[in-house]
Design a protein around this motif. Sequence first.
Motif, PDB file in Angstrom:
ATOM      1  N   ILE A  39       0.854  -1.178   0.000  1.00 16.52           N
ATOM      2  CA  ILE A  39       0.000   0.000   0.000  1.00 16.52           C
ATOM      3  C   ILE A  39       0.893   1.231   0.000  1.00 16.52           C
ATOM      4  CG2 ILE A  39      -1.807   1.267   1.212  1.00 16.52           C
ATOM      5  CD1 ILE A  39      -1.255  -2.340   2.075  1.00 16.52           C
ATOM      6  N   LYS A  40       0.623   2.157  -0.921  1.00 20.23           N
ATOM      7  CA  LYS A  40       1.393   3.396  -0.984  1.00 20.23           C
ATOM      8  C   LYS A  40       0.607   4.418  -1.787  1.00 20.23           C
ATOM      9  CE  LYS A  40       4.130   2.720  -5.127  1.00 20.23           C
ATOM     10  NZ  LYS A  40       5.458   2.890  -5.677  1.00 20.23           N
ATOM     11  N   PHE A  41       1.077   5.658  -1.756  1.00 19.55           N
ATOM     12  CA  PHE A  41       0.505   6.666  -2.620  1.00 19.55           C
ATOM     13  C   PHE A  41       1.262   6.665  -3.933  1.00 19.55           C
ATOM     14  CE2 PHE A  41      -1.503   8.240   1.180  1.00 19.55           C
ATOM     15  CZ  PHE A  41      -2.730   8.663   0.696  1.00 19.55           C
ATOM     16  N   LYS A  42       0.545   6.884  -5.020  1.00 18.61           N
ATOM     17  CA  LYS A  42       1.170   6.894  -6.339  1.00 18.61           C
ATOM     18  C   LYS A  42       2.244   7.974  -6.367  1.00 18.61           C
ATOM     19  CE  LYS A  42      -0.163   6.475 -11.135  1.00 18.61           C
ATOM     20  NZ  LYS A  42      -1.290   6.396 -12.052  1.00 18.61           N
ATOM     21  N   LYS A  43       3.309   7.720  -7.050  1.00 18.71           N
ATOM     22  CA  LYS A  43       4.460   8.606  -7.173  1.00 18.71           C
ATOM     23  C   LYS A  43       5.195   8.780  -5.847  1.00 18.71           C
ATOM     24  CE  LYS A  43       2.537  11.150 -11.047  1.00 18.71           C
ATOM     25  NZ  LYS A  43       2.139  12.437 -11.569  1.00 18.71           N
ATOM     26  N   SER A  44       5.008   7.856  -4.927  1.00 24.42           N
ATOM     27  CA  SER A  44       5.727   7.885  -3.656  1.00 24.42           C
ATOM     28  C   SER A  44       6.620   6.655  -3.581  1.00 24.42           C
ATOM     29  CB  SER A  44       4.746   7.877  -2.486  1.00 24.42           C
ATOM     30  OG  SER A  44       5.431   7.725  -1.269  1.00 24.42           O
ATOM     31  N   ASP A  45       7.771   6.813  -3.006  1.00 21.52           N
ATOM     32  CA  ASP A  45       8.687   5.690  -2.848  1.00 21.52           C
ATOM     33  C   ASP A  45       8.420   4.912  -1.573  1.00 21.52           C
ATOM     34  OD1 ASP A  45       9.970   6.390  -5.189  1.00 21.52           O
ATOM     35  OD2 ASP A  45      11.450   7.632  -4.169  1.00 21.52           O
ATOM     36  N   LYS A  46       7.698   5.515  -0.639  1.00 22.41           N
ATOM     37  CA  LYS A  46       7.479   4.891   0.661  1.00 22.41           C
ATOM     38  C   LYS A  46       6.113   4.225   0.695  1.00 22.41           C
ATOM     39  CE  LYS A  46      10.498   8.095   2.913  1.00 22.41           C
ATOM     40  NZ  LYS A  46      10.659   9.134   3.902  1.00 22.41           N
ATOM     41  N   GLY A  47       6.119   2.976   1.108  1.00 21.11           N
ATOM     42  CA  GLY A  47       4.883   2.227   1.236  1.00 21.11           C
ATOM     43  C   GLY A  47       4.997   1.250   2.389  1.00 21.11           C
ATOM     44  N   VAL A  48       3.912   0.530   2.642  1.00 18.02           N
ATOM     45  CA  VAL A  48       3.895  -0.482   3.697  1.00 18.02           C
ATOM     46  C   VAL A  48       3.300  -1.764   3.135  1.00 18.02           C
ATOM     47  CG1 VAL A  48       3.743   1.187   5.585  1.00 18.02           C
ATOM     48  CG2 VAL A  48       1.642   0.258   4.584  1.00 18.02           C
ATOM     49  N   MET A  49       3.529  -2.849   3.859  1.00 17.16           N
ATOM     50  CA  MET A  49       2.945  -4.141   3.502  1.00 17.16           C
ATOM     51  C   MET A  49       1.872  -4.482   4.529  1.00 17.16           C
ATOM     52  SD  MET A  49       4.614  -5.347   0.884  1.00 17.16           S
ATOM     53  CE  MET A  49       5.553  -6.773   0.521  1.00 17.16           C
ATOM     54  N   ALA A  50       0.805  -5.113   4.065  1.00 13.84           N
ATOM     55  CA  ALA A  50      -0.227  -5.581   4.982  1.00 13.84           C
ATOM     56  C   ALA A  50       0.360  -6.682   5.861  1.00 13.84           C
ATOM     57  CB  ALA A  50      -1.433  -6.099   4.202  1.00 13.84           C
ATOM     58  N   ASP A  51      -0.011  -6.681   7.128  1.00  9.97           N
ATOM     59  CA  ASP A  51       0.523  -7.681   8.057  1.00  9.97           C
ATOM     60  C   ASP A  51      -0.193  -9.019   7.883  1.00  9.97           C
ATOM     61  OD1 ASP A  51      -1.943  -7.498   9.390  1.00  9.97           O
ATOM     62  OD2 ASP A  51      -1.129  -6.375  11.084  1.00  9.97           O
ATOM     63  N   PHE A  52       0.065  -9.961   8.785  1.00  8.09           N
ATOM     64  CA  PHE A  52      -0.494 -11.312   8.698  1.00  8.09           C
ATOM     65  C   PHE A  52      -2.027 -11.304   8.662  1.00  8.09           C
ATOM     66  CE2 PHE A  52      -1.913 -15.352  10.529  1.00  8.09           C
ATOM     67  CZ  PHE A  52      -1.292 -16.231   9.659  1.00  8.09           C
ATOM     68  N   ASP A  53      -2.641 -10.328   9.325  1.00  9.44           N
ATOM     69  CA  ASP A  53      -4.104 -10.222   9.351  1.00  9.44           C
ATOM     70  C   ASP A  53      -4.652  -9.334   8.244  1.00  9.44           C
ATOM     71  OD1 ASP A  53      -4.364 -11.875  11.629  1.00  9.44           O
ATOM     72  OD2 ASP A  53      -3.794 -10.196  12.910  1.00  9.44           O
ATOM     73  N   GLY A  54      -3.791  -8.882   7.339  1.00  4.05           N
ATOM     74  CA  GLY A  54      -4.220  -8.021   6.242  1.00  4.05           C
ATOM     75  C   GLY A  54      -4.316  -6.554   6.616  1.00  4.05           C
ATOM     76  N   ASN A  55      -3.973  -6.200   7.853  1.00  4.83           N
ATOM     77  CA  ASN A  55      -4.072  -4.818   8.319  1.00  4.83           C
ATOM     78  C   ASN A  55      -2.839  -4.023   7.907  1.00  4.83           C
ATOM     79  OD1 ASN A  55      -6.521  -5.348   9.728  1.00  4.83           O
ATOM     80  ND2 ASN A  55      -5.325  -6.269  11.356  1.00  4.83           N
ATOM     81  N   PHE A  56      -3.048  -2.725   7.721  1.00  7.61           N
ATOM     82  CA  PHE A  56      -1.927  -1.846   7.416  1.00  7.61           C
ATOM     83  C   PHE A  56      -2.181  -0.464   7.996  1.00  7.61           C
ATOM     84  CE2 PHE A  56      -4.858  -0.755   4.083  1.00  7.61           C
ATOM     85  CZ  PHE A  56      -4.675   0.614   3.906  1.00  7.61           C
ATOM     86  N   VAL A  57      -1.095   0.241   8.241  1.00  9.13           N
ATOM     87  CA  VAL A  57      -1.126   1.653   8.617  1.00  9.13           C
ATOM     88  C   VAL A  57      -0.034   2.325   7.797  1.00  9.13           C
ATOM     89  CG1 VAL A  57      -0.806   3.355  10.443  1.00  9.13           C
ATOM     90  CG2 VAL A  57      -1.950   1.195  10.956  1.00  9.13           C
ATOM     91  N   LEU A  58      -0.433   3.244   6.943  1.00 12.87           N
ATOM     92  CA  LEU A  58       0.495   3.973   6.090  1.00 12.87           C
ATOM     93  C   LEU A  58       0.649   5.381   6.654  1.00 12.87           C
ATOM     94  CD1 LEU A  58       2.177   4.269   3.465  1.00 12.87           C
ATOM     95  CD2 LEU A  58       0.058   4.879   2.296  1.00 12.87           C
TER      96      LEU A  58
END
Length: 173
Positions: A39-58
């Motif tokens: 998960i990331k914003f377009k044109k951004s180099d920084k993103g995150v991956m969803a954890d084992f439960d599919g949750n994410f915080v960007l």
Amino acid sequence: MRKLKYILIIIFFALTNIVFSQVSGTILMDSLSLPGAEIKFKKSDKGVMADFDGNFVLPLESEIKNNILVISYAGLSIEIKNIELKNGKLNIGEFEIPYFKDISITEFEQLSESEKENCLPTYCWGQLLGYFSTDKLEKEYLTLNCREKITEFEFNPTTKTIIVDWNLIKECK
């Protein structure tokens, strides 16, 4: 002295808004948690991956200049345009990643060579079960964040990208 106090308060709130600005949610596939989605914003180099439960915080480090959120998994990307951040936070809820079109071995054999290039084999315990046609989606609708079927979206089979407007899905949480 009084002006300094107000300046410090303004700086504090500005910094906490930057630090605590975030987009969060849960990524699913077939109603099951999907770890590993990016998960990331377009044109951004920084993103995150969803954890084992599919949750994410960007976390957002500064004011976003682009409001297109991109969720990617297994070669498919969903671009959600017109994202609105209120008070620096947004919970997008639960998002279902759709499947590519499932085709049988017989259907695959009837395709042209160029069409076969857009297919991925599906195996179970080493046995070929069929293929995924990556230039088509399994369903002609999305179920992103609600039980309603969303039919107003674009799918680009060349880039394997789905583009959907946040305004269509934000009200159906």
